[in-house]
Design an enzyme around this catalytic site. Structure first.
Site, PDB file in Angstrom:
ATOM      1  N   TYR A  60     -15.959  -3.191  12.311  1.00  0.00           N
ATOM      2  CA  TYR A  60     -16.114  -3.177  10.844  1.00  0.00           C
ATOM      3  C   TYR A  60     -17.599  -3.196  10.520  1.00  0.00           C
ATOM      4  CZ  TYR A  60     -11.132  -4.488  10.737  1.00  0.00           C
ATOM      5  OH  TYR A  60      -9.763  -4.527  10.913  1.00  0.00           O
ATOM      6  N   PHE A 206      -2.962  -3.846   5.892  1.00  0.00           N
ATOM      7  CA  PHE A 206      -2.711  -3.027   4.692  1.00  0.00           C
ATOM      8  C   PHE A 206      -1.606  -3.663   3.846  1.00  0.00           C
ATOM      9  CE2 PHE A 206      -2.186   1.625   3.216  1.00  0.00           C
ATOM     10  CZ  PHE A 206      -3.444   1.641   2.640  1.00  0.00           C
ATOM     11  N   PRO A 207      -1.600  -5.011   3.723  1.00  0.00           N
ATOM     12  CA  PRO A 207      -0.464  -5.670   3.051  1.00  0.00           C
ATOM     13  C   PRO A 207      -0.347  -5.320   1.572  1.00  0.00           C
ATOM     14  CG  PRO A 207      -2.250  -7.232   3.409  1.00  0.00           C
ATOM     15  CD  PRO A 207      -2.628  -5.977   4.148  1.00  0.00           C
ATOM     16  N   LEU A 208      -1.476  -4.874   0.973  1.00  0.00           N
ATOM     17  CA  LEU A 208      -1.439  -4.514  -0.453  1.00  0.00           C
ATOM     18  C   LEU A 208      -1.442  -3.007  -0.632  1.00  0.00           C
ATOM     19  CD1 LEU A 208      -4.184  -7.040  -1.632  1.00  0.00           C
ATOM     20  CD2 LEU A 208      -1.715  -7.318  -1.779  1.00  0.00           C
ATOM     21  N   GLY A 211      -4.548  -1.695  -2.697  1.00  0.00           N
ATOM     22  CA  GLY A 211      -4.576  -1.770  -4.150  1.00  0.00           C
ATOM     23  C   GLY A 211      -3.499  -0.953  -4.851  1.00  0.00           C
TER      24      GLY A 211
HETATM   25  N1  LIG Z   1      -5.345  -3.421  12.910  1.00  0.00           N
HETATM   26  C1  LIG Z   1      -5.733  -2.391  12.202  1.00  0.00           C
HETATM   27  O1  LIG Z   1      -5.721  -1.251  12.655  1.00  0.00           O
HETATM   28  C2  LIG Z   1      -6.210  -2.624  10.807  1.00  0.00           C
HETATM   29  C3  LIG Z   1      -6.397  -1.534   9.937  1.00  0.00           C
HETATM   30  C4  LIG Z   1      -6.811  -1.799   8.638  1.00  0.00           C
HETATM   31  C5  LIG Z   1      -7.037  -3.112   8.235  1.00  0.00           C
HETATM   32  N2  LIG Z   1      -6.872  -4.132   9.109  1.00  0.00           N
HETATM   33  C6  LIG Z   1      -7.064  -5.549   8.706  1.00  0.00           C
HETATM   34  O2  LIG Z   1      -6.170  -5.826   7.652  1.00  0.00           O
HETATM   35  C7  LIG Z   1      -6.873  -6.331   6.530  1.00  0.00           C
HETATM   36  C8  LIG Z   1      -6.167  -5.913   5.270  1.00  0.00           C
HETATM   37  O3  LIG Z   1      -6.071  -4.499   5.189  1.00  0.00           O
HETATM   38  P1  LIG Z   1      -6.885  -3.645   4.128  1.00  0.00           P
HETATM   39  O4  LIG Z   1      -8.087  -4.411   3.709  1.00  0.00           O
HETATM   40  O5  LIG Z   1      -7.056  -2.280   4.667  1.00  0.00           O
HETATM   41  O6  LIG Z   1      -5.835  -3.444   2.985  1.00  0.00           O
HETATM   42  P2  LIG Z   1      -5.218  -4.397   1.847  1.00  0.00           P
HETATM   43  O7  LIG Z   1      -5.548  -5.819   2.115  1.00  0.00           O
HETATM   44  O8  LIG Z   1      -3.820  -3.990   1.722  1.00  0.00           O
HETATM   45  O9  LIG Z   1      -5.963  -3.908   0.559  1.00  0.00           O
HETATM   46  C9  LIG Z   1      -7.321  -4.057   0.358  1.00  0.00           C
HETATM   47  C10 LIG Z   1      -7.662  -3.281  -0.908  1.00  0.00           C
HETATM   48  O10 LIG Z   1      -6.988  -3.845  -2.003  1.00  0.00           O
HETATM   49  C11 LIG Z   1      -7.942  -4.275  -2.969  1.00  0.00           C
HETATM   50  N3  LIG Z   1      -7.499  -5.597  -3.418  1.00  0.00           N
HETATM   51  C12 LIG Z   1      -7.437  -6.750  -2.700  1.00  0.00           C
HETATM   52  N4  LIG Z   1      -6.960  -7.751  -3.450  1.00  0.00           N
HETATM   53  C13 LIG Z   1      -6.714  -7.227  -4.672  1.00  0.00           C
HETATM   54  C14 LIG Z   1      -6.234  -7.766  -5.880  1.00  0.00           C
HETATM   55  N5  LIG Z   1      -5.882  -9.045  -5.982  1.00  0.00           N
HETATM   56  N6  LIG Z   1      -6.123  -6.931  -6.954  1.00  0.00           N
HETATM   57  C15 LIG Z   1      -6.476  -5.639  -6.861  1.00  0.00           C
HETATM   58  N7  LIG Z   1      -6.945  -5.055  -5.736  1.00  0.00           N
HETATM   59  C16 LIG Z   1      -7.062  -5.855  -4.653  1.00  0.00           C
HETATM   60  C17 LIG Z   1      -9.280  -4.315  -2.261  1.00  0.00           C
HETATM   61  O11 LIG Z   1     -10.334  -3.986  -3.146  1.00  0.00           O
HETATM   62  P3  LIG Z   1     -11.407  -5.106  -3.625  1.00  0.00           P
HETATM   63  O12 LIG Z   1     -12.361  -5.279  -2.480  1.00  0.00           O
HETATM   64  O13 LIG Z   1     -12.011  -4.501  -4.820  1.00  0.00           O
HETATM   65  O14 LIG Z   1     -10.628  -6.342  -3.917  1.00  0.00           O
HETATM   66  C18 LIG Z   1      -9.120  -3.222  -1.228  1.00  0.00           C
HETATM   67  O15 LIG Z   1      -9.387  -1.946  -1.790  1.00  0.00           O
HETATM   68  C19 LIG Z   1      -8.284  -5.763   6.702  1.00  0.00           C
HETATM   69  O16 LIG Z   1      -9.238  -6.461   5.951  1.00  0.00           O
HETATM   70  C20 LIG Z   1      -8.458  -5.881   8.183  1.00  0.00           C
HETATM   71  O17 LIG Z   1      -8.835  -7.199   8.546  1.00  0.00           O
HETATM   72  C21 LIG Z   1      -6.452  -3.914  10.382  1.00  0.00           C
END
Ligand SMILES: NC(=O)c1ccc[n+]([C@@H]2O[C@H](COP(=O)([O-])OP(=O)(O)OC[C@H]3O[C@@H](n4cnc5c(N)ncnc54)[C@H](OP(=O)(O)O)[C@@H]3O)[C@@H](O)[C@H]2O)c1
Length: 281
Positions: A60, A206-208, A211
């Site tokens: 990252y 990608f739990p959200l 967004g």
């Molecule tokens: N193992 C893998 O291959 C892999 C791949 C991807 C991710 N990950 C891990 O999983 C974690 C979560 O996945 P992710 O970050 O891709 O996706 P996510 O948590 O589903 O979504 C993050 C997105 O949602 C927005 N967001 C978060 N909280 C919000 C809220 N309360 N209201 C509105 N928008 C919101 C964030 O923007 P803002 O910053 O503006 O809040 C960002 O654009 C990552 O941080 C990483 O640690 C692992």
């Protein structure tokens, strides 16, 4: 009754709602944050909250997310925080990546994670992807070796099938699996079921749905959010927490208000009919 915690072992017990650092580096998960002061403030807020499960990776940035974690960990004296990181993934530019599972490189990556996080050992080291150019046994094997050397406490996998998980289990104890999973993407139900049956943490990345769920203004999710005076994102997280006791969601954000809002999801209990309606989505 929803279990609030998950036990990796008798000493490592975490609150199930964690935090992922992937949104902290620059656009396309490349380079430093556009606002590094904010990135460190977000990490400070995470550290000072009840969240004690933090997911990161040397890829990252590369490294920037880990360095923000290190920056706040160095002065931290509060309750223990479990740090989970990853190896096996490299980045070449914004939104560009490739998998590298050469065991020699994985060994170097573990060392680089220790350096960039400022730690002597990593609580949970996950193989980010399985590289088809090397056997699963070789890739998990090097992590098992480093576990014996005391540099890794637990081993996890990411984006794997049940078959791959079982092959990895023939080499080492697998404590977690991190696959993409959310309200609108449930392709890996079989992996979740296997994790549930075997007390393996299932960390839905990608739990959200980045967004997307937050923007759902009509429909079932919005209605249930309205019932709880909550946001669709909070309901999406509450659904995950209620789905299985082994699920540890790690929503990512670079926004302190979003973080504060996300962690409130741990206090939402969906009724049976709400839960079933979400299951039907
Ligand atoms: N193992 C893998 O291959 C892999 C791949 C991807 C991710 N990950 C891990 O999983 C974690 C979560 O996945 P992710 O970050 O891709 O996706 P996510 O948590 O589903 O979504 C993050 C997105 O949602 C927005 N967001 C978060 N909280 C919000 C809220 N309360 N209201 C509105 N928008 C919101 C964030 O923007 P803002 O910053 O503006 O809040 C960002 O654009 C990552 O941080 C990483 O640690 C692992």
């Amino acid at each position: 009754m929803i279990k609030q915690t998950f036990e990796f072992d008798s000493e490592l017990k975490v609150n199930r709602l964690g935090y992922g650092t992937m949104q902290l580096p620059g656009a396309g998960v490349w380079g430093p944050s556009a606002d590094e002061k904010n990135a460190v403030e977000v990490m400070k807020t995470v550290l000072n909250s009840d969240v004690n499960f933090i997911d990161t990776a040397d890829s990252y940035g590369p490294f920037y997310a880990n360095l923000y974690v290190k920056e706040v960990l160095k002065d931290y004296e509060g309750p223990y925080k479990l740090i989970a990181s990853k190896v096996g993934f490299t980045r070449q530019g914004p939104d560009e990546w490739s998998v590298v599972g050469d065991p020699n490189y994985l060994r170097q990556q573990v060392e680089l994670n220790l350096w960039s996080l400022g730690l002597d050992s990593i609580d949970l080291m996950q193989l980010h992807r399985i590289d088809p150019r090397f056997s699963i046994e070789e890739q998990v094997g090097v992590l098992a070796d480093m576990q014996k050397e005391g540099k890794i406490k637990h081993i996890g996998l990411s984006q794997v099938t049940v078959d791959q998980l079982q092959r990895a289990q023939s080499v080492a104890k697998i404590a977690s699996v991190q696959n993409r999973y959310n309200l609108i993407d449930r392709n890996d139900e079989d992996v979740l079921r296997y994790a549930d049956e075997n007390h393996i943490a299932f960390i839905p990345w990608f739990p959200l749905a980045t967004g997307k769920l937050a923007n759902d203004e009509n429909g079932v999710l919005a209605q249930i959010a309205h019932n709880h005076l909550a946001t669709p994102s909070q309901i999406a997280l509450a659904w995950l927490l209620q789905k299985s006791d082994v699920i540890l969601p790690i929503p990512g954000t670079s926004n302190i208000q979003h973080f504060e809002s996300n962690i409130q999801a741990a206090y939402i209990t969906l009724s049976e009919s709400e839960f079933n309606a979400l299951e039907q989505l």
